[in-house]
Scaffold this motif. Sequence first.
Motif, mmCIF file in Angstrom:
data_model
loop_
_atom_site.group_PDB
_atom_site.id
_atom_site.type_symbol
_atom_site.label_atom_id
_atom_site.label_comp_id
_atom_site.label_asym_id
_atom_site.label_seq_id
_atom_site.Cartn_x
_atom_site.Cartn_y
_atom_site.Cartn_z
ATOM 1 N N ASP A 6 0.312 7.412 -7.061
ATOM 2 C CA ASP A 6 0.647 8.743 -6.551
ATOM 3 C C ASP A 6 0.963 8.717 -5.061
ATOM 4 O O ASP A 6 1.835 9.444 -4.594
ATOM 5 C CB ASP A 6 -0.510 9.731 -6.797
ATOM 6 C CG ASP A 6 -0.666 10.058 -8.274
ATOM 7 O OD1 ASP A 6 0.310 9.864 -9.031
ATOM 8 O OD2 ASP A 6 -1.775 10.493 -8.661
ATOM 9 N N GLU A 7 0.268 7.882 -4.305
ATOM 10 C CA GLU A 7 0.443 7.831 -2.864
ATOM 11 C C GLU A 7 1.639 6.991 -2.438
ATOM 12 O O GLU A 7 2.310 7.321 -1.471
ATOM 13 C CB GLU A 7 -0.823 7.266 -2.202
ATOM 14 C CG GLU A 7 -2.028 8.155 -2.328
ATOM 15 C CD GLU A 7 -3.302 7.466 -1.853
ATOM 16 O OE1 GLU A 7 -3.194 6.425 -1.164
ATOM 17 O OE2 GLU A 7 -4.380 7.965 -2.185
ATOM 18 N N ASP A 8 1.889 5.893 -3.126
ATOM 19 C CA ASP A 8 2.934 4.958 -2.699
ATOM 20 C C ASP A 8 3.987 4.814 -3.792
ATOM 21 O O ASP A 8 3.887 3.991 -4.695
ATOM 22 C CB ASP A 8 2.294 3.590 -2.388
ATOM 23 C CG ASP A 8 3.235 2.648 -1.672
ATOM 24 O OD1 ASP A 8 4.452 2.917 -1.624
ATOM 25 O OD2 ASP A 8 2.740 1.617 -1.161
ATOM 26 N N ILE A 9 5.014 5.620 -3.674
ATOM 27 C CA ILE A 9 6.085 5.642 -4.677
ATOM 28 C C ILE A 9 6.837 4.306 -4.714
ATOM 29 O O ILE A 9 7.214 3.825 -5.784
ATOM 30 C CB ILE A 9 7.073 6.796 -4.390
ATOM 31 C CG1 ILE A 9 6.347 8.147 -4.404
ATOM 32 C CG2 ILE A 9 8.221 6.798 -5.381
ATOM 33 C CD1 ILE A 9 5.721 8.499 -5.721
ATOM 34 N N ALA A 10 7.038 3.673 -3.564
ATOM 35 C CA ALA A 10 7.743 2.383 -3.529
ATOM 36 C C ALA A 10 6.959 1.324 -4.301
ATOM 37 O O ALA A 10 7.541 0.532 -5.053
ATOM 38 C CB ALA A 10 7.963 1.942 -2.083
ATOM 39 N N PHE A 11 5.645 1.317 -4.116
ATOM 40 C CA PHE A 11 4.794 0.385 -4.851
ATOM 41 C C PHE A 11 4.896 0.641 -6.357
ATOM 42 O O PHE A 11 5.057 -0.286 -7.152
ATOM 43 C CB PHE A 11 3.340 0.515 -4.389
ATOM 44 C CG PHE A 11 2.369 -0.278 -5.199
ATOM 45 C CD1 PHE A 11 2.286 -1.655 -5.062
ATOM 46 C CD2 PHE A 11 1.523 0.351 -6.115
ATOM 47 C CE1 PHE A 11 1.387 -2.399 -5.826
ATOM 48 C CE2 PHE A 11 0.619 -0.381 -6.873
ATOM 49 C CZ PHE A 11 0.557 -1.754 -6.727
ATOM 50 N N ALA A 12 4.825 1.901 -6.749
ATOM 51 C CA ALA A 12 4.920 2.261 -8.167
ATOM 52 C C ALA A 12 6.255 1.811 -8.757
ATOM 53 O O ALA A 12 6.313 1.308 -9.880
ATOM 54 C CB ALA A 12 4.742 3.764 -8.337
ATOM 55 N N ARG A 13 7.309 1.962 -7.993
ATOM 56 C CA ARG A 13 8.643 1.570 -8.454
ATOM 57 C C ARG A 13 8.726 0.049 -8.652
ATOM 58 O O ARG A 13 9.271 -0.424 -9.642
ATOM 59 C CB ARG A 13 9.687 2.038 -7.437
ATOM 60 C CG ARG A 13 11.095 2.004 -7.977
ATOM 61 C CD ARG A 13 12.085 2.673 -7.033
ATOM 62 N NE ARG A 13 11.857 4.111 -7.054
ATOM 63 C CZ ARG A 13 11.878 4.896 -5.981
ATOM 64 N NH1 ARG A 13 12.112 4.395 -4.791
ATOM 65 N NH2 ARG A 13 11.672 6.188 -6.092
ATOM 66 N N VAL A 14 8.166 -0.710 -7.719
ATOM 67 C CA VAL A 14 8.177 -2.175 -7.824
ATOM 68 C C VAL A 14 7.368 -2.629 -9.037
ATOM 69 O O VAL A 14 7.805 -3.502 -9.794
ATOM 70 C CB VAL A 14 7.647 -2.821 -6.521
ATOM 71 C CG1 VAL A 14 7.383 -4.303 -6.704
ATOM 72 C CG2 VAL A 14 8.622 -2.595 -5.385
ATOM 73 N N VAL A 15 6.204 -2.050 -9.245
ATOM 74 C CA VAL A 15 5.364 -2.412 -10.390
ATOM 75 C C VAL A 15 6.084 -2.066 -11.695
ATOM 76 O O VAL A 15 6.112 -2.874 -12.637
ATOM 77 C CB VAL A 15 3.983 -1.718 -10.315
ATOM 78 C CG1 VAL A 15 3.214 -1.883 -11.622
ATOM 79 C CG2 VAL A 15 3.175 -2.268 -9.153
#
Length: 113
Positions: A6-15
């Motif tokens: 929820d906090e880090d959209i870039a991280f979520a996208r990479v995962v």
Amino acid sequence: MRALFDEDIAFARVVAKELGYAYRASVKKLKGIMARSSIERLANWILADSQREPAHSNIVIPFDRGTLASHIGMTRENLSRSLAQLTSHGVRVHGREIVIDQKQESALRVQSA
């Protein structure tokens, strides 16, 4: 983990992208096992591995034959028989080293298709 997504959209996208790649690779491998004969899977593995290092005419199996057999969906005994069958297509095996006769590599490509 959910809070981090929820906090880090870039991280979520990479995962999500990595999970998608892993899923696609798993499905591709499963389709290859189901659609090809054991000798075709072995020939395909040999050709794919040989293309990683095109300057070398030989391949060194990076693990024992049982692991290779499991990796391409066959038994160790079937792997030995399949390697023996590929000798007529220019493949020679010396321990963990596989040598492809460059003159017959196109025949091996046809076998793996």
